[in-house]
Design an enzyme around this catalytic site. Structure first.
Site, PDB file in Angstrom:
ATOM      1  N   SER A 117      11.675  -9.728  16.234  1.00  0.00           N
ATOM      2  CA  SER A 117      12.840 -10.501  15.146  1.00  0.00           C
ATOM      3  C   SER A 117      11.679 -11.891  15.368  1.00  0.00           C
ATOM      4  O   SER A 117      11.650 -12.911  15.369  1.00  0.00           O
ATOM      5  CB  SER A 117      13.611 -10.986  15.118  1.00  0.00           C
ATOM      6  OG  SER A 117      14.066 -10.070  16.134  1.00  0.00           O
ATOM      7  N   HIS A 138       7.401  -6.861  10.496  1.00  0.00           N
ATOM      8  CA  HIS A 138       8.608  -6.902  10.436  1.00  0.00           C
ATOM      9  C   HIS A 138       9.368  -6.836   9.636  1.00  0.00           C
ATOM     10  O   HIS A 138       9.317  -7.283   8.604  1.00  0.00           O
ATOM     11  CB  HIS A 138       8.829  -8.468  10.593  1.00  0.00           C
ATOM     12  CG  HIS A 138      10.470  -9.306  11.271  1.00  0.00           C
ATOM     13  ND1 HIS A 138      10.906 -10.454  10.918  1.00  0.00           N
ATOM     14  CD2 HIS A 138      11.653  -8.886  11.551  1.00  0.00           C
ATOM     15  CE1 HIS A 138      12.242 -10.511  11.210  1.00  0.00           C
ATOM     16  NE2 HIS A 138      12.514  -9.571  11.931  1.00  0.00           N
ATOM     17  N   GLU A 150       6.907  -9.099   7.211  1.00  0.00           N
ATOM     18  CA  GLU A 150       6.415 -10.326   7.360  1.00  0.00           C
ATOM     19  C   GLU A 150       5.396  -9.221   8.786  1.00  0.00           C
ATOM     20  O   GLU A 150       5.837  -9.076   9.270  1.00  0.00           O
ATOM     21  CB  GLU A 150       7.823 -10.601   8.557  1.00  0.00           C
ATOM     22  CG  GLU A 150       7.046 -12.064   8.845  1.00  0.00           C
ATOM     23  CD  GLU A 150       7.949 -13.250   9.241  1.00  0.00           C
ATOM     24  OE1 GLU A 150       9.163 -12.445  10.189  1.00  0.00           O
ATOM     25  OE2 GLU A 150       7.930 -14.405   9.611  1.00  0.00           O
ATOM     26  N   ASN A 188      12.355 -16.316  10.771  1.00  0.00           N
ATOM     27  CA  ASN A 188      13.523 -16.844  11.549  1.00  0.00           C
ATOM     28  C   ASN A 188      13.261 -18.489  11.978  1.00  0.00           C
ATOM     29  O   ASN A 188      14.208 -18.347  12.133  1.00  0.00           O
ATOM     30  CB  ASN A 188      13.779 -16.000  13.036  1.00  0.00           C
ATOM     31  CG  ASN A 188      14.058 -14.779  12.544  1.00  0.00           C
ATOM     32  OD1 ASN A 188      15.219 -14.443  11.672  1.00  0.00           O
ATOM     33  ND2 ASN A 188      13.788 -13.235  13.528  1.00  0.00           N
TER      34      ASN A 188
HETATM   35  N1  CAA Z   1      21.075   1.111   3.338  1.00  0.00           N
HETATM   36  C1  CAA Z   1      20.406   1.775   1.871  1.00  0.00           C
HETATM   37  N2  CAA Z   1      20.550   1.295   1.015  1.00  0.00           N
HETATM   38  C2  CAA Z   1      21.620   0.129   1.102  1.00  0.00           C
HETATM   39  C3  CAA Z   1      22.144  -0.144   2.342  1.00  0.00           C
HETATM   40  C4  CAA Z   1      21.816   0.026   3.662  1.00  0.00           C
HETATM   41  N3  CAA Z   1      22.220  -0.002   4.681  1.00  0.00           N
HETATM   42  N4  CAA Z   1      22.766  -1.428   1.970  1.00  0.00           N
HETATM   43  C5  CAA Z   1      23.381  -1.787   0.958  1.00  0.00           C
HETATM   44  N5  CAA Z   1      22.514  -0.764   0.621  1.00  0.00           N
HETATM   45  C6  CAA Z   1      21.612  -0.177  -0.955  1.00  0.00           C
HETATM   46  C7  CAA Z   1      23.147  -0.402  -2.054  1.00  0.00           C
HETATM   47  O1  CAA Z   1      22.892   1.042  -2.367  1.00  0.00           O
HETATM   48  C8  CAA Z   1      23.011  -0.608  -3.568  1.00  0.00           C
HETATM   49  O2  CAA Z   1      21.709  -0.590  -3.883  1.00  0.00           O
HETATM   50  P1  CAA Z   1      21.822  -0.032  -5.619  1.00  0.00           P
HETATM   51  O3  CAA Z   1      21.382  -1.211  -6.216  1.00  0.00           O
HETATM   52  O4  CAA Z   1      20.815   1.087  -6.367  1.00  0.00           O
HETATM   53  O5  CAA Z   1      23.038  -0.120  -6.087  1.00  0.00           O
HETATM   54  C9  CAA Z   1      22.426  -2.397  -3.131  1.00  0.00           C
HETATM   55  O6  CAA Z   1      21.664  -1.685  -1.795  1.00  0.00           O
HETATM   56  C10 CAA Z   1      23.017  -3.378  -3.021  1.00  0.00           C
HETATM   57  O7  CAA Z   1      24.310  -2.534  -2.545  1.00  0.00           O
HETATM   58  P2  CAA Z   1      26.053  -2.876  -2.872  1.00  0.00           P
HETATM   59  O8  CAA Z   1      25.915  -2.881  -3.903  1.00  0.00           O
HETATM   60  O9  CAA Z   1      26.683  -1.739  -1.400  1.00  0.00           O
HETATM   61  O10 CAA Z   1      26.000  -4.022  -2.222  1.00  0.00           O
HETATM   62  P3  CAA Z   1      25.129  -6.028  -1.804  1.00  0.00           P
HETATM   63  O11 CAA Z   1      25.255  -5.836  -3.958  1.00  0.00           O
HETATM   64  O12 CAA Z   1      26.376  -6.786  -1.640  1.00  0.00           O
HETATM   65  O13 CAA Z   1      23.795  -5.748  -1.513  1.00  0.00           O
HETATM   66  C11 CAA Z   1      23.105  -6.262   0.437  1.00  0.00           C
HETATM   67  C12 CAA Z   1      24.138  -5.450   0.390  1.00  0.00           C
HETATM   68  C13 CAA Z   1      21.517  -6.202  -0.088  1.00  0.00           C
HETATM   69  C14 CAA Z   1      23.062  -6.421   1.732  1.00  0.00           C
HETATM   70  C15 CAA Z   1      22.904  -8.061   0.197  1.00  0.00           C
HETATM   71  O14 CAA Z   1      24.283  -8.298  -0.191  1.00  0.00           O
HETATM   72  C16 CAA Z   1      21.563  -9.189   0.705  1.00  0.00           C
HETATM   73  O15 CAA Z   1      20.624  -9.256   0.427  1.00  0.00           O
HETATM   74  N6  CAA Z   1      22.576  -9.163   1.823  1.00  0.00           N
HETATM   75  C17 CAA Z   1      21.380 -10.420   2.774  1.00  0.00           C
HETATM   76  C18 CAA Z   1      20.585  -9.350   2.802  1.00  0.00           C
HETATM   77  C19 CAA Z   1      19.662 -10.272   4.361  1.00  0.00           C
HETATM   78  O16 CAA Z   1      19.417 -11.219   4.387  1.00  0.00           O
HETATM   79  N7  CAA Z   1      18.787  -9.435   5.559  1.00  0.00           N
HETATM   80  C20 CAA Z   1      17.545 -10.057   5.865  1.00  0.00           C
HETATM   81  C21 CAA Z   1      18.474 -10.176   7.206  1.00  0.00           C
HETATM   82  S1  CAA Z   1      17.592 -11.391   8.299  1.00  0.00           S
HETATM   83  C22 CAA Z   1      16.912 -10.027   8.581  1.00  0.00           C
HETATM   84  O17 CAA Z   1      17.159  -8.455   9.132  1.00  0.00           O
HETATM   85  C23 CAA Z   1      16.025 -10.204  10.235  1.00  0.00           C
HETATM   86  C24 CAA Z   1      16.054 -10.952  11.367  1.00  0.00           C
HETATM   87  O18 CAA Z   1      14.904 -11.106  11.844  1.00  0.00           O
HETATM   88  C25 CAA Z   1      17.083 -11.309  11.687  1.00  0.00           C
END
Ligand code: CAA
Length: 295
Positions: A117, A138, A150, A188
């Site tokens: 990251s 990424h 990314e 990031n």
């Molecule tokens: N694995 C697989 N599928 C998952 C999952 C996981 N860990 N978590 C959730 N899902 C799926 C669910 O099954 C659901 O699927 P459907 O659309 O088919 O129903 C979908 O994702 C939505 O999940 P939920 O309804 O349970 O919950 P939600 O609507 O609150 O979504 C989330 C959860 C997708 C995590 C959403 O909150 C989100 O997009 N959050 C932001 C995530 C983000 O910003 N990620 C980047 C982080 S930074 C990074 O990764 C890089 C770094 O370098 C730090």
């Protein structure tokens, strides 16, 4: 790119193995810990079950995906890989060691990618004799859900390697974006100052956890507020990326908020440790502000 080796079976590694296996690649998932490998396969199976239940894939596709994944607690199995994606712990010394070894055991054509990251791809590539075939790939968490990859070009990454990885990422149904290798890359460099500013806003008493996250969730249509997202990513990971930005640019605007430093020092790392800005209890999906911030 038939054979893909994924190094590291943690949250990112199992998600990366999942998406490659779903697209028919033969995936070797490698981790030094046998329990971590078992946990990764259980997580992938769970996520595939959820997709079957939602009729996004069939039971046959689930079985085919799982049959494409082999696990090994030994590195040497990377030798038949066309691509290695490293998703080990975010420690420079560990990544340099892994890439030096991969360079020695992999075939000449193998592309070595890192899911880092924020660690410099140029630095990782310099630990090998194939810097033209080293690149950043990424993925975002949760990997099966998030569309972005990314793609980070190190200083010596060749056009051919970048093109191969851009095309491969698109074939995984992701949206690849090419960026250059400078501290924090793009994701990031922009995300972490926002999270840090949210923590400063809390630290200075401008507003509470719920209020800050609600402003950003409803006001800016973010799926999670910045404090919840920080807990989701891990506060230790956020701190370490901010330190990379701070050291890399030498600009005080990236200095981590003292509250974040204190929380990490005390072991409050977010969802994975059970408490950060929110308190987490197994089996409860409700978002509960940590009692520390709910006075
Ligand atoms: N694995 C697989 N599928 C998952 C999952 C996981 N860990 N978590 C959730 N899902 C799926 C669910 O099954 C659901 O699927 P459907 O659309 O088919 O129903 C979908 O994702 C939505 O999940 P939920 O309804 O349970 O919950 P939600 O609507 O609150 O979504 C989330 C959860 C997708 C995590 C959403 O909150 C989100 O997009 N959050 C932001 C995530 C983000 O910003 N990620 C980047 C982080 S930074 C990074 O990764 C890089 C770094 O370098 C730090």
């Amino acid at each position: 790119m038939k054979n893909v080796t994924v190094i590291g079976a943690g949250t990112m590694g199992n998600g990366i193995a999942h998406v490659f296996a779903m697209k028919g690649h033969k995936v070797t998932l490698v981790d030094v810990s046998e329990p971590a490998l078992q946990k990764a396969v259980a997580t992938i199976t769970n996520n595939l079950d959820r997709m079957v239940a939602k009729e996004k894939i069939t039971a046959d596709e689930k079985a085919a995906t799982l049959s494409n994944i082999t696990t090994y607690a030994n590195f040497d199995h990377s030798t038949n890989a066309d691509l290695v994606v490293e998703a080990a712990t975010e420690r420079v010394d560990l990544k340099l060691k892994i890439f030096t070894e991969l360079d020695q055991i992999c075939a000449a054509h193998t592309i070595l990618a890192s899911n880092t990251s924020s660690i410099s791809i140029t630095k990782i590539a310099a630990a090998t004799k194939r810097a033209d075939r080293v690149i950043g790939m990424h993925f975002m968490n949760p990997v099966p859900v998030m569309k972005l990859v990314e793609v980070i070009r190190g200083y010596a990454t060749s056009d051919e390697t970048a093109k191969t990885i851009m095309e491969l990422s698109a074939a995984l149904d992701k949206v690849p974006v090419e960026v250059n290798d400078y501290p924090g890359f793009v994701a990031n460099r922009i995300l972490m100052p926002m999270i840090n500013e949210a923590i400063y806003t809390l630290y200075e008493g401008v507003a509470g956890v719920y209020e800050i996250d609600t402003v950003m969730k409803l006001g800016m249509a973010h799926p999670m507020g910045p404090l919840q997202l920080a807990d989701f990513i891990g506060l230790d990971v956020c701190l370490s990326i901010l330190n990379v930005l701070h050291d890399g640019f030498g600009n005080p605007k990236y200095a981590p908020c003292p509250l974040l430093v204190n929380m990490v020092t005390a072991g409050y790392l977010g969802a994975k440790s059970g408490e950060g800005f929110y308190a987490y209890t197994a089996g409860n999906k409700d978002l509960v502000v940590s009692p520390r911030f709910n006075k």
